[in-house]
Motif scaffolding. Sequence first.
Motif, PDB file in Angstrom:
ATOM      1  N   ALA A   1      -5.430  -2.943  -2.202  1.00  0.00           N
ATOM      2  CA  ALA A   1      -4.295  -2.850  -1.281  1.00  0.00           C
ATOM      3  C   ALA A   1      -4.191  -4.098  -0.413  1.00  0.00           C
ATOM      4  N   CYS A   2      -5.326  -4.661  -0.001  1.00  0.00           N
ATOM      5  CA  CYS A   2      -5.293  -5.891   0.803  1.00  0.00           C
ATOM      6  C   CYS A   2      -4.713  -7.060   0.011  1.00  0.00           C
ATOM      7  N   LEU A   3      -5.089  -7.186  -1.260  1.00  0.00           N
ATOM      8  CA  LEU A   3      -4.526  -8.248  -2.085  1.00  0.00           C
ATOM      9  C   LEU A   3      -3.012  -8.109  -2.223  1.00  0.00           C
TER      10      LEU A   3
ATOM     11  N   GLY B   1      10.500  -6.343  -2.175  1.00  0.00           N
ATOM     12  CA  GLY B   1      11.903  -6.110  -2.498  1.00  0.00           C
ATOM     13  C   GLY B   1      12.487  -4.912  -1.780  1.00  0.00           C
ATOM     14  N   ARG B   2      11.713  -3.840  -1.651  1.00  0.00           N
ATOM     15  CA  ARG B   2      12.201  -2.674  -0.914  1.00  0.00           C
ATOM     16  C   ARG B   2      12.420  -3.004   0.559  1.00  0.00           C
ATOM     17  N   ALA B   3      11.507  -3.763   1.148  1.00  0.00           N
ATOM     18  CA  ALA B   3      11.678  -4.142   2.552  1.00  0.00           C
ATOM     19  C   ALA B   3      12.884  -5.052   2.738  1.00  0.00           C
ATOM     20  N   ALA B   4      13.116  -5.973   1.798  1.00  0.00           N
ATOM     21  CA  ALA B   4      14.254  -6.879   1.910  1.00  0.00           C
ATOM     22  C   ALA B   4      15.577  -6.148   1.731  1.00  0.00           C
ATOM     23  N   ARG B   5      15.608  -5.174   0.831  1.00  0.00           N
ATOM     24  CA  ARG B   5      16.846  -4.421   0.650  1.00  0.00           C
ATOM     25  C   ARG B   5      17.160  -3.536   1.852  1.00  0.00           C
TER      26      ARG B   5
ATOM     27  N   THR C   1       3.630  -5.533   5.690  1.00  0.00           N
ATOM     28  CA  THR C   1       3.605  -4.643   4.539  1.00  0.00           C
ATOM     29  C   THR C   1       2.452  -3.657   4.666  1.00  0.00           C
ATOM     30  N   ALA C   2       2.734  -2.418   4.362  1.00  0.00           N
ATOM     31  CA  ALA C   2       1.708  -1.382   4.421  1.00  0.00           C
ATOM     32  C   ALA C   2       0.682  -1.583   3.309  1.00  0.00           C
ATOM     33  N   ARG C   3      -0.544  -1.173   3.585  1.00  0.00           N
ATOM     34  CA  ARG C   3      -1.629  -1.285   2.604  1.00  0.00           C
ATOM     35  C   ARG C   3      -1.608  -0.054   1.704  1.00  0.00           C
TER      36      ARG C   3
ATOM     37  N   VAL D   1       4.283  24.144 -13.055  1.00  0.00           N
ATOM     38  CA  VAL D   1       3.533  23.859 -14.275  1.00  0.00           C
ATOM     39  C   VAL D   1       4.377  23.050 -15.249  1.00  0.00           C
ATOM     40  N   SER D   2       5.685  23.300 -15.263  1.00  0.00           N
ATOM     41  CA  SER D   2       6.572  22.606 -16.197  1.00  0.00           C
ATOM     42  C   SER D   2       7.039  21.254 -15.691  1.00  0.00           C
ATOM     43  N   ALA D   3       6.604  20.818 -14.515  1.00  0.00           N
ATOM     44  CA  ALA D   3       7.072  19.558 -13.948  1.00  0.00           C
ATOM     45  C   ALA D   3       6.451  18.372 -14.677  1.00  0.00           C
ATOM     46  N   VAL D   4       7.195  17.279 -14.708  1.00  0.00           N
ATOM     47  CA  VAL D   4       6.725  16.034 -15.302  1.00  0.00           C
ATOM     48  C   VAL D   4       6.122  15.180 -14.192  1.00  0.00           C
ATOM     49  N   LEU D   5       4.883  14.750 -14.381  1.00  0.00           N
ATOM     50  CA  LEU D   5       4.190  13.958 -13.373  1.00  0.00           C
ATOM     51  C   LEU D   5       4.522  12.474 -13.536  1.00  0.00           C
ATOM     52  N   HIS D   6       4.599  11.773 -12.405  1.00  0.00           N
ATOM     53  CA  HIS D   6       4.804  10.335 -12.385  1.00  0.00           C
ATOM     54  C   HIS D   6       3.614   9.672 -11.698  1.00  0.00           C
ATOM     55  N   LEU D   7       3.503   8.377 -11.873  1.00  0.00           N
ATOM     56  CA  LEU D   7       2.411   7.652 -11.228  1.00  0.00           C
ATOM     57  C   LEU D   7       2.557   7.728  -9.716  1.00  0.00           C
ATOM     58  N   PRO D   8       1.489   8.056  -9.005  1.00  0.00           N
ATOM     59  CA  PRO D   8       1.583   8.267  -7.557  1.00  0.00           C
ATOM     60  C   PRO D   8       1.492   6.958  -6.788  1.00  0.00           C
ATOM     61  N   THR D   9       1.630   7.082  -5.484  1.00  0.00           N
ATOM     62  CA  THR D   9       1.385   5.990  -4.540  1.00  0.00           C
ATOM     63  C   THR D   9       0.090   6.287  -3.801  1.00  0.00           C
ATOM     64  N   LEU D  10      -0.837   5.342  -3.806  1.00  0.00           N
ATOM     65  CA  LEU D  10      -2.137   5.520  -3.166  1.00  0.00           C
ATOM     66  C   LEU D  10      -2.157   4.772  -1.843  1.00  0.00           C
ATOM     67  N   ARG D  11      -2.688   5.412  -0.820  1.00  0.00           N
ATOM     68  CA  ARG D  11      -2.832   4.797   0.507  1.00  0.00           C
ATOM     69  C   ARG D  11      -4.081   5.353   1.162  1.00  0.00           C
ATOM     70  N   ILE D  12      -4.624   4.587   2.072  1.00  0.00           N
ATOM     71  CA  ILE D  12      -5.852   4.975   2.772  1.00  0.00           C
ATOM     72  C   ILE D  12      -5.486   5.498   4.147  1.00  0.00           C
ATOM     73  N   HIS D  13      -5.963   6.702   4.437  1.00  0.00           N
ATOM     74  CA  HIS D  13      -5.688   7.324   5.728  1.00  0.00           C
ATOM     75  C   HIS D  13      -6.943   8.063   6.182  1.00  0.00           C
ATOM     76  N   SER D  14      -7.408   7.715   7.376  1.00  0.00           N
ATOM     77  CA  SER D  14      -8.599   8.344   7.962  1.00  0.00           C
ATOM     78  C   SER D  14      -9.809   8.233   7.041  1.00  0.00           C
ATOM     79  N   GLY D  15      -9.967   7.079   6.399  1.00  0.00           N
ATOM     80  CA  GLY D  15     -11.132   6.851   5.559  1.00  0.00           C
ATOM     81  C   GLY D  15     -11.106   7.552   4.226  1.00  0.00           C
ATOM     82  N   ARG D  16      -9.955   8.081   3.816  1.00  0.00           N
ATOM     83  CA  ARG D  16      -9.828   8.758   2.531  1.00  0.00           C
ATOM     84  C   ARG D  16      -8.638   8.189   1.768  1.00  0.00           C
ATOM     85  N   VAL D  17      -8.677   8.363   0.461  1.00  0.00           N
ATOM     86  CA  VAL D  17      -7.584   7.896  -0.389  1.00  0.00           C
ATOM     87  C   VAL D  17      -6.604   9.053  -0.577  1.00  0.00           C
TER      88      VAL D  17
END
Length: 657
Positions: free
Chosen positions: A47-49, A117-121, A197-199, A256-272
């Motif tokens: 996230a730092c990179l 790009g999201r921040a600029a838009r 930018t958020a980590r 159960v029938s939902a289609v999963l998408h790739l999540p967004t990972l962030r660190i909060h209170s020392g946990r992912v």
Amino acid sequence: MSRRLPLGEGEISRTACAPGLLRTAVDEETDGPLSASALTKRVGWAACLISGMADELTTGHWNTADIDVLASGEDAGSRKLPSQAWMALRRLGWSVAPPEGVKVNDRIVRMAQEQAGRAARSVKWRADLTAGVLMTWPADPAKRTADEWDQVRDAVPGGRFLPSGVIRSRTRQVSAFERRQGRLPVDIFELESPPSTARMLLLSACDGQQATIERHESDPGRALLRLQLPTRPDPRSYKDWTWVACPIVLPPTIPVSAVLHLPTLRIHSGRVRADLAYTHPVRKTQRTGHTIALGVDWGLNTLLSAGAVQLDGDKTITALGSGGMFRATGVLAKQHRLRRHFEHLQAKADQYQRLIKDDRQHGLTTRYQVLRDEIRRVCDKRSNLNDALARAAARWAVDQAIAAGATVIYVEDLRSMEALGMGRAHNTRMSQTVRGQLVNRMRHLAAEAGVAVVAVPAKNTSRHCPRCLVPLRHRKAPDTTTAGWKWAICSSCGYQGDRDAGAWQRIAARGLTHQTRTVVDRGSGAMIIRSVVDKFEARAVVTPASPEPSRKDRSKTGPTRPRATRPAPRRRRAPSPTRPQGPAGKRPEGHASTGRTRLPRAAHRHQSVMTISTLATGRHRSRGAALGAGFHLHAHATPPRWETRTPDTTWRTGSLN
């Protein structure tokens, strides 16, 4: 895994998000387990990179020309830009590279470009708003005239329907810059510095070469997330990136029938933390064609007042029942205490900062850090409390709509409401409410049930009579001695009742008569009725329901049933037993309690339920919270009427022996 979602008739696909937590992982290179702290460290390195590259990209293009090109939606060859931000930036030639000596793959650069790009838009709208305010700068920024308001609304895109509070806040920001610099700013890029930018890891910008997610074959409540993470903070080669497998327990809110998408990972209170995105089919909500609607009115002591009305075939509107209330006085009292505690800590921290200045060896530096940690904990408490209150109130409102069979929920549009002229205490209470968060939760839950949520203008909803539209007179409730303006009386038709009950009837009736004017906001996608039309408003009258007969037909249809010669006595003729040690046994001698004689503790704290705005006079003692009741002891709501009870025909018929 197929990403195609089968849809039935009248269904649409809906993408939502649910919170998740990554507890453990396995490094596939060494086949060794990773603890939660080790996983957090490796996610933090990635996230730092990404945030460093995104900050560099945002700062390099923080100017009017580049933002206008991105917002135009076309490149230099007049070709339409892709919807994904990272692809649009690459089409425009906005490239970025990692720090010297650091080796990352192209998917890491994608995530950095996506965030930038999201921040600029998102800054384009703020830039146009600031330009309109600067173009029509008033003679007195503290108070615009009517002509100046018309000018600024014409200069701002969509300014006719923009809440005045948004324009006022931007005006105050420009005024603060003028006081510091002695002149007006040129544009928003001089007024504001580039956003940091958020980590976090936006895995949605990646493909299978960086991250994958799959459900468990036998247990649909679990999933496996695989992604590449660095083994050191400054990876020097591709060997310093390894695949990590993270098992995830899916929340029960994900179908159960939902289609999963790739999540967004962030660190909060020392946990992912993982924001799990999924797509599932829901019923399509309609803008028009509603016959049963739920009206929701906002309040201070009574947070929500709601009830259902029905539009009959002859175009008359009838109220279905007396409605219900959601009171959260104890929760709001705790919120008020936390706010005062936060203000006290913040004032002390500001004083320490003024004394310390740039001296890092000052004796108050340690105390200042302790204060900052305590301020962060208080802010987390306030955020969690607001989130819990919004969830509970939204769930209650949607349950009321489902129980009444309503297909739409009409809420007041209070975005333009400002707390002015009512005193510091009242203004503070108005500004601390969670209306926006609550409406967002309500839209999320209502979409699951196929119920539309529409915002209607709030003008005169509590002032006019719901039956004849004549202005009401407000006074204290007749069943209490506490002063207030809770009770509404109509001098024309004789209607009287709780002002909140009349308000939700007016809101629901206005929504049903104006439903043909419902539009979808292009920016937020929310349904809204922007203005009130006199022709439709004249028909927004709630007709009182015809009273049902209070007694059944008691005509004699058969012989009189013989009575016992010695009926059972009303009192015991034998002494009652002593009180048992446990819960079993007969009730001891004495009168039984026939019901609660006092209001619930949370509602009895400031006032009775019939008052409107009485402040706290003493400290709130949350006795139930110490026993484990917690939040729900201090939130009281009318239960939804899920069905009509069948009358008991055997009541008072006597024994059959």
